[in-house]
Scaffold this motif. Structure first.
Motif, PDB file in Angstrom:
ATOM      1  N   SER A 132      -7.276  18.788 -31.245  1.00 51.02           N
ATOM      2  CA  SER A 132      -6.801  19.443 -29.855  1.00 51.02           C
ATOM      3  C   SER A 132      -6.976  20.966 -30.186  1.00 51.02           C
ATOM      4  N   ARG A 133      -6.439  21.377 -31.107  1.00 50.83           N
ATOM      5  CA  ARG A 133      -6.732  22.884 -31.358  1.00 50.83           C
ATOM      6  C   ARG A 133      -8.070  23.413 -31.277  1.00 50.83           C
ATOM      7  N   VAL A 134      -8.998  22.659 -31.710  1.00 54.07           N
ATOM      8  CA  VAL A 134     -10.634  22.963 -31.707  1.00 54.07           C
ATOM      9  C   VAL A 134     -10.925  23.102 -30.424  1.00 54.07           C
ATOM     10  N   ILE A 135     -10.422  22.049 -29.514  1.00 55.41           N
ATOM     11  CA  ILE A 135     -10.706  22.051 -28.095  1.00 55.41           C
ATOM     12  C   ILE A 135     -10.198  23.286 -27.483  1.00 55.41           C
ATOM     13  N   SER A 136      -9.008  23.661 -27.643  1.00 58.40           N
ATOM     14  CA  SER A 136      -8.310  24.797 -27.163  1.00 58.40           C
ATOM     15  C   SER A 136      -9.075  26.032 -27.489  1.00 58.40           C
ATOM     16  N   LEU A 137      -9.547  26.136 -28.857  1.00 61.50           N
ATOM     17  CA  LEU A 137     -10.270  27.121 -29.144  1.00 61.50           C
ATOM     18  C   LEU A 137     -11.605  27.348 -28.377  1.00 61.50           C
ATOM     19  N   LEU A 138     -12.282  26.250 -28.421  1.00 60.52           N
ATOM     20  CA  LEU A 138     -13.554  26.546 -27.599  1.00 60.52           C
ATOM     21  C   LEU A 138     -13.408  26.777 -26.240  1.00 60.52           C
ATOM     22  N   LYS A 139     -12.275  26.295 -25.467  1.00 65.27           N
ATOM     23  CA  LYS A 139     -12.241  26.709 -24.042  1.00 65.27           C
ATOM     24  C   LYS A 139     -11.824  28.300 -24.219  1.00 65.27           C
ATOM     25  N   HIS A 140     -10.958  28.732 -25.219  1.00 65.43           N
ATOM     26  CA  HIS A 140     -10.819  30.280 -25.287  1.00 65.43           C
ATOM     27  C   HIS A 140     -11.992  30.918 -25.388  1.00 65.43           C
ATOM     28  N   VAL A 141     -12.765  30.618 -26.192  1.00 62.91           N
ATOM     29  CA  VAL A 141     -14.022  31.473 -26.612  1.00 62.91           C
ATOM     30  C   VAL A 141     -14.746  31.407 -25.449  1.00 62.91           C
ATOM     31  N   HIS A 142     -15.029  30.436 -24.881  1.00 62.53           N
ATOM     32  CA  HIS A 142     -15.981  30.259 -23.485  1.00 62.53           C
ATOM     33  C   HIS A 142     -15.474  31.194 -22.657  1.00 62.53           C
ATOM     34  N   THR A 143     -14.137  31.132 -22.294  1.00 63.25           N
ATOM     35  CA  THR A 143     -13.361  32.098 -21.201  1.00 63.25           C
ATOM     36  C   THR A 143     -13.404  33.659 -21.419  1.00 63.25           C
ATOM     37  N   HIS A 144     -12.963  33.792 -22.633  1.00 60.81           N
ATOM     38  CA  HIS A 144     -12.747  35.467 -23.017  1.00 60.81           C
ATOM     39  C   HIS A 144     -13.828  36.084 -23.961  1.00 60.81           C
ATOM     40  N   HIS A 145     -14.950  35.176 -24.483  1.00 65.09           N
ATOM     41  CA  HIS A 145     -15.650  35.874 -25.264  1.00 65.09           C
ATOM     42  C   HIS A 145     -17.128  35.476 -24.798  1.00 65.09           C
ATOM     43  N   PRO A 146     -17.569  36.034 -23.435  1.00 62.24           N
ATOM     44  CA  PRO A 146     -19.058  35.468 -22.990  1.00 62.24           C
ATOM     45  C   PRO A 146     -20.079  35.844 -23.792  1.00 62.24           C
ATOM     46  N   GLN A 147     -19.997  37.084 -24.665  1.00 61.11           N
ATOM     47  CA  GLN A 147     -21.095  37.138 -25.737  1.00 61.11           C
ATOM     48  C   GLN A 147     -21.484  36.147 -26.853  1.00 61.11           C
ATOM     49  N   THR A 148     -20.331  35.355 -27.053  1.00 60.86           N
ATOM     50  CA  THR A 148     -20.425  34.343 -28.280  1.00 60.86           C
ATOM     51  C   THR A 148     -21.377  33.173 -27.410  1.00 60.86           C
ATOM     52  N   ARG A 149     -22.549  32.748 -27.979  1.00 67.46           N
ATOM     53  CA  ARG A 149     -23.243  31.714 -27.454  1.00 67.46           C
ATOM     54  C   ARG A 149     -23.316  30.478 -28.098  1.00 67.46           C
ATOM     55  N   PHE A 150     -22.937  30.584 -29.465  1.00 66.98           N
ATOM     56  CA  PHE A 150     -22.895  29.451 -30.318  1.00 66.98           C
ATOM     57  C   PHE A 150     -21.636  29.142 -31.054  1.00 66.98           C
TER      58      PHE A 150
END
Length: 196
Positions: free
Chosen positions: A66-84
């Motif tokens: 569950s925490r991994v999914i939350s982190l993925l969504k956080h990265v996608h929303t707040h860190h658009p420069q992260t591609r992988f």
């Protein structure tokens, strides 16, 4: 381990985020779920079962997923420069763990797959599986789900690209989708044995 990273990201000030570039690739090593469960068990020794009646290790792996999914969504929303983002979920060395714990890990992965599938489709994300996912010891349902998830994302990205004009395609290349790599049954020893 992921919960510590997520907590760190959430507590970072907006000013610091704006002047610190996001990494292009983030790797998550899913570790410590059993230790987390053990700490939880010790904190609630007076209770015979946890609230959901699940085994402590299972609840730890489910909580970690569950925490991994939350982190993925956080990265996608707040860190658009992260591609992988690569999620190291289960190494080939993990086969030495007790069978009950291995089954709990597979169950946690299966339970979160639907959330990932819907979210990846909605956000046009790319999913790649890494490692020896064809290993027959991995539950058939999970292997099938991972293959379907990867194929669905490929189809979605292809449809999305076909509907774009040349100018839009150039912009899309500059804003490539977040690619989530899920590493299962991976390891240096396996890589050497299976090298081609």
């Amino acid at each position: 381990a992921s919960s510590g990273i997520l907590h760190q990201e959430e507590s970072t000030s907006e000013e610091h985020q704006s002047c610190t570039p996001s990494p292009r690739h983030i790797a998550l090593i899913c570790d410590g779920n059993s230790r987390w469960s053990e700490r939880q068990r010790k904190q609630s020794q007076s209770q015979k079962h946890n609230q959901k009646g699940m085994k402590e290790e299972q609840s730890g792996h489910a909580k970690g997923a569950s925490r991994v999914i939350s982190l993925l969504k956080h990265v996608h929303t707040h860190h658009p420069q992260t591609r992988f983002v690569t999620i190291y979920g289960f190494s080939s060395e993990n086969w030495s763990r007790p069978n009950d714990e291995i089954n709990d890990i597979w169950r946690a992965m299966e339970d979160t797959a639907d959330d990932v599938r819907q979210w990846a489709k909605r956000e046009s994300l790319s999913i790649k599986k890494l490692g020896d996912v064809d290993d027959q010891r991995i539950p058939f349902r999970l292997r099938k789900t991972l293959m379907a998830l990867e194929a669905q994302c490929q189809r979605s990205l292809s449809r999305h690209a076909r509907g774009k004009s040349d100018g839009d395609r150039l912009e899309q290349q500059q804003q490539e989708p977040l690619t989530i790599c899920i590493a299962i049954n991976y390891g240096g020893r396996n890589d050497i044995v299976n090298a081609r």
